[in-house]
Design a protein around this motif. Structure first.
Motif, mmCIF file in Angstrom:
data_model
loop_
_atom_site.group_PDB
_atom_site.id
_atom_site.type_symbol
_atom_site.label_atom_id
_atom_site.label_comp_id
_atom_site.label_asym_id
_atom_site.label_seq_id
_atom_site.Cartn_x
_atom_site.Cartn_y
_atom_site.Cartn_z
ATOM 1 N N LEU A 1 -0.787 -41.706 -10.568
ATOM 2 C CA LEU A 1 -0.854 -42.679 -11.655
ATOM 3 C C LEU A 1 -2.199 -43.384 -11.593
ATOM 4 O O LEU A 1 -2.568 -43.949 -10.561
ATOM 5 C CB LEU A 1 0.280 -43.702 -11.524
ATOM 6 C CG LEU A 1 0.273 -44.846 -12.543
ATOM 7 C CD1 LEU A 1 0.382 -44.315 -13.969
ATOM 8 C CD2 LEU A 1 1.389 -45.829 -12.241
ATOM 9 N N LEU B 1 -1.013 -40.601 -16.357
ATOM 10 C CA LEU B 1 -0.278 -39.968 -15.275
ATOM 11 C C LEU B 1 -0.842 -38.562 -15.147
ATOM 12 O O LEU B 1 -0.800 -37.787 -16.107
ATOM 13 C CB LEU B 1 1.222 -39.919 -15.561
ATOM 14 C CG LEU B 1 2.078 -39.353 -14.428
ATOM 15 C CD1 LEU B 1 2.062 -40.287 -13.225
ATOM 16 C CD2 LEU B 1 3.500 -39.112 -14.895
ATOM 17 N N ALA C 1 0.559 -43.073 -20.897
ATOM 18 C CA ALA C 1 1.813 -43.817 -20.785
ATOM 19 C C ALA C 1 2.528 -43.838 -22.136
ATOM 20 O O ALA C 1 3.749 -43.679 -22.200
ATOM 21 C CB ALA C 1 1.533 -45.232 -20.291
ATOM 22 N N ARG D 1 6.210 -42.482 -22.814
ATOM 23 C CA ARG D 1 7.216 -43.446 -23.282
ATOM 24 C C ARG D 1 7.916 -42.952 -24.543
ATOM 25 O O ARG D 1 9.135 -43.014 -24.658
ATOM 26 C CB ARG D 1 6.547 -44.802 -23.516
ATOM 27 C CG ARG D 1 7.438 -45.876 -24.115
ATOM 28 C CD ARG D 1 8.619 -46.212 -23.226
ATOM 29 N NE ARG D 1 9.436 -47.246 -23.805
ATOM 30 C CZ ARG D 1 10.398 -47.037 -24.697
ATOM 31 N NH1 ARG D 1 10.678 -45.819 -25.117
ATOM 32 N NH2 ARG D 1 11.106 -48.048 -25.167
ATOM 33 N N SER E 1 10.306 -40.053 -23.817
ATOM 34 C CA SER E 1 11.240 -40.282 -22.722
ATOM 35 C C SER E 1 12.507 -39.447 -22.928
ATOM 36 O O SER E 1 13.025 -39.367 -24.045
ATOM 37 C CB SER E 1 11.626 -41.761 -22.650
ATOM 38 O OG SER E 1 12.680 -41.950 -21.726
ATOM 39 N N ILE F 1 2.638 -47.823 -17.569
ATOM 40 C CA ILE F 1 3.592 -47.465 -16.520
ATOM 41 C C ILE F 1 3.368 -48.427 -15.371
ATOM 42 O O ILE F 1 2.246 -48.568 -14.879
ATOM 43 C CB ILE F 1 3.380 -46.008 -16.047
ATOM 44 C CG1 ILE F 1 3.620 -45.037 -17.192
ATOM 45 C CG2 ILE F 1 4.294 -45.690 -14.863
ATOM 46 C CD1 ILE F 1 3.174 -43.614 -16.897
ATOM 47 N N ILE G 1 6.748 -45.768 -10.464
ATOM 48 C CA ILE G 1 7.287 -44.410 -10.425
ATOM 49 C C ILE G 1 8.247 -44.351 -9.248
ATOM 50 O O ILE G 1 7.896 -44.772 -8.143
ATOM 51 C CB ILE G 1 6.182 -43.357 -10.220
ATOM 52 C CG1 ILE G 1 5.142 -43.429 -11.343
ATOM 53 C CG2 ILE G 1 6.778 -41.956 -10.144
ATOM 54 C CD1 ILE G 1 3.954 -42.519 -11.124
ATOM 55 N N ARG H 1 11.521 -41.133 -12.071
ATOM 56 C CA ARG H 1 11.890 -42.135 -13.075
ATOM 57 C C ARG H 1 10.658 -42.994 -13.280
ATOM 58 O O ARG H 1 10.074 -43.499 -12.312
ATOM 59 C CB ARG H 1 13.067 -42.981 -12.586
ATOM 60 C CG ARG H 1 13.530 -44.002 -13.609
ATOM 61 C CD ARG H 1 14.833 -44.644 -13.172
ATOM 62 N NE ARG H 1 14.651 -45.523 -12.046
ATOM 63 C CZ ARG H 1 14.613 -46.855 -12.131
ATOM 64 N NH1 ARG H 1 14.748 -47.449 -13.292
ATOM 65 N NH2 ARG H 1 14.446 -47.577 -11.051
ATOM 66 N N LEU H 2 10.246 -43.146 -14.529
ATOM 67 C CA LEU H 2 9.084 -43.964 -14.847
ATOM 68 C C LEU H 2 9.544 -45.334 -15.329
ATOM 69 O O LEU H 2 10.512 -45.441 -16.091
ATOM 70 C CB LEU H 2 8.238 -43.288 -15.923
ATOM 71 C CG LEU H 2 7.659 -41.925 -15.558
ATOM 72 C CD1 LEU H 2 6.896 -41.332 -16.743
ATOM 73 C CD2 LEU H 2 6.768 -42.010 -14.333
ATOM 74 N N ASP I 1 13.187 -48.073 -18.520
ATOM 75 C CA ASP I 1 13.169 -47.466 -17.181
ATOM 76 C C ASP I 1 14.320 -46.483 -16.976
ATOM 77 O O ASP I 1 14.656 -46.142 -15.859
ATOM 78 C CB ASP I 1 13.211 -48.543 -16.095
ATOM 79 C CG ASP I 1 14.517 -49.327 -16.090
ATOM 80 O OD1 ASP I 1 15.395 -49.100 -16.952
ATOM 81 O OD2 ASP I 1 14.667 -50.191 -15.211
ATOM 82 N N TYR J 1 12.631 -37.933 -15.679
ATOM 83 C CA TYR J 1 11.709 -36.866 -16.057
ATOM 84 C C TYR J 1 11.784 -35.766 -15.007
ATOM 85 O O TYR J 1 11.208 -35.887 -13.924
ATOM 86 C CB TYR J 1 10.271 -37.406 -16.138
ATOM 87 C CG TYR J 1 10.043 -38.429 -17.224
ATOM 88 C CD1 TYR J 1 9.363 -38.089 -18.382
ATOM 89 C CD2 TYR J 1 10.486 -39.747 -17.080
ATOM 90 C CE1 TYR J 1 9.136 -39.024 -19.387
ATOM 91 C CE2 TYR J 1 10.257 -40.689 -18.073
ATOM 92 C CZ TYR J 1 9.586 -40.319 -19.226
ATOM 93 O OH TYR J 1 9.366 -41.244 -20.216
#
Length: 127
Positions: free
Chosen positions: A9, A16, A29, A33, A36, A60, A63, A72-73, A80, A84
Motif C-alpha cells: 500500500l 495498492l 483506492a 472501493r 468492492s 485505504i 489492510i 479485507r480493505l 470495511d 478481496y
C-alpha cells in the motif's frame, strides 16, 4: 488460484500495488472501493448492484489478512466489509481498464459524479 507475491500500500498516492508472478499492477483506492466485493456494493444477487459515487478521494487506511486466500480493505469512508480474494484481485488487475470505463459510463448514465457532493446550508438569523 493465483496468489500475489507482493502486496504494498502506497498511502500517500492511495495506490495498492499487487504482484502476481511477473506482472505488477497498481489499483487506486477509488477503483477498489467502487469495485468492492461486499454485499453493500454488489448486492445480494444479479441486478442488485449499488452504484458507488463520490469516491474520488477515498483512501485505504488498513489492510487485514483474511485467511490465506484474501484481504479485507478498510477505507476512510467507513467501508470495511469487502473480502478481496486473490482471484478477485487478479481479475481486477487484468480487467482494470474495461471495468473502469464501464464504471465511468454507469456514473454518466446515472448523472452521478466521482466527486464527493457537499451541500451548504445557509442559516439566516431573524432580525
Amino acid at each position: 488460484m493465483a496468489t500475489p507475491t507482493r502486496i504494498q500500500l502506497h498511502k500517500q498516492s492511495g495506490l495498492l500495488e499487487l504482484q502476481f508472478g511477473e506482472k505488477t499492477s497498481q489499483l487506486t483506492a477509488e477503483f477498489l472501493r467502487v469495485h468492492s466485493p461486499s454485499a453493500e456494493v454488489k448486492g445480494h444477487g444479479k441486478g442488485q448492484e449499488v452504484l458507488q459515487y463520490g469516491k474520488k478521494n477515498v483512501l485505504i487506511t488498513g489492510i487485514e489478512a483474511s485467511g490465506n486466500y484474501a484481504i479485507r480493505l478498510i477505507f476512510d469512508d467507513g467501508h470495511d466489509s469487502g473480502i478481496y480474494t486473490w482471484d478477485y484481485l487478479e481479475g481486477l488487475c487484468t480487467h482494470q481498464q474495461t471495468l473502469w470505463d464501464a464504471y465511468l459510463l454507469k456514473l454518466d448514465n446515472a448523472g452521478s459524479s466521482r466527486e464527493a457532493h457537499t451541500s451548504a446550508i445557509r442559516f439566516i438569523q431573524p432580525d
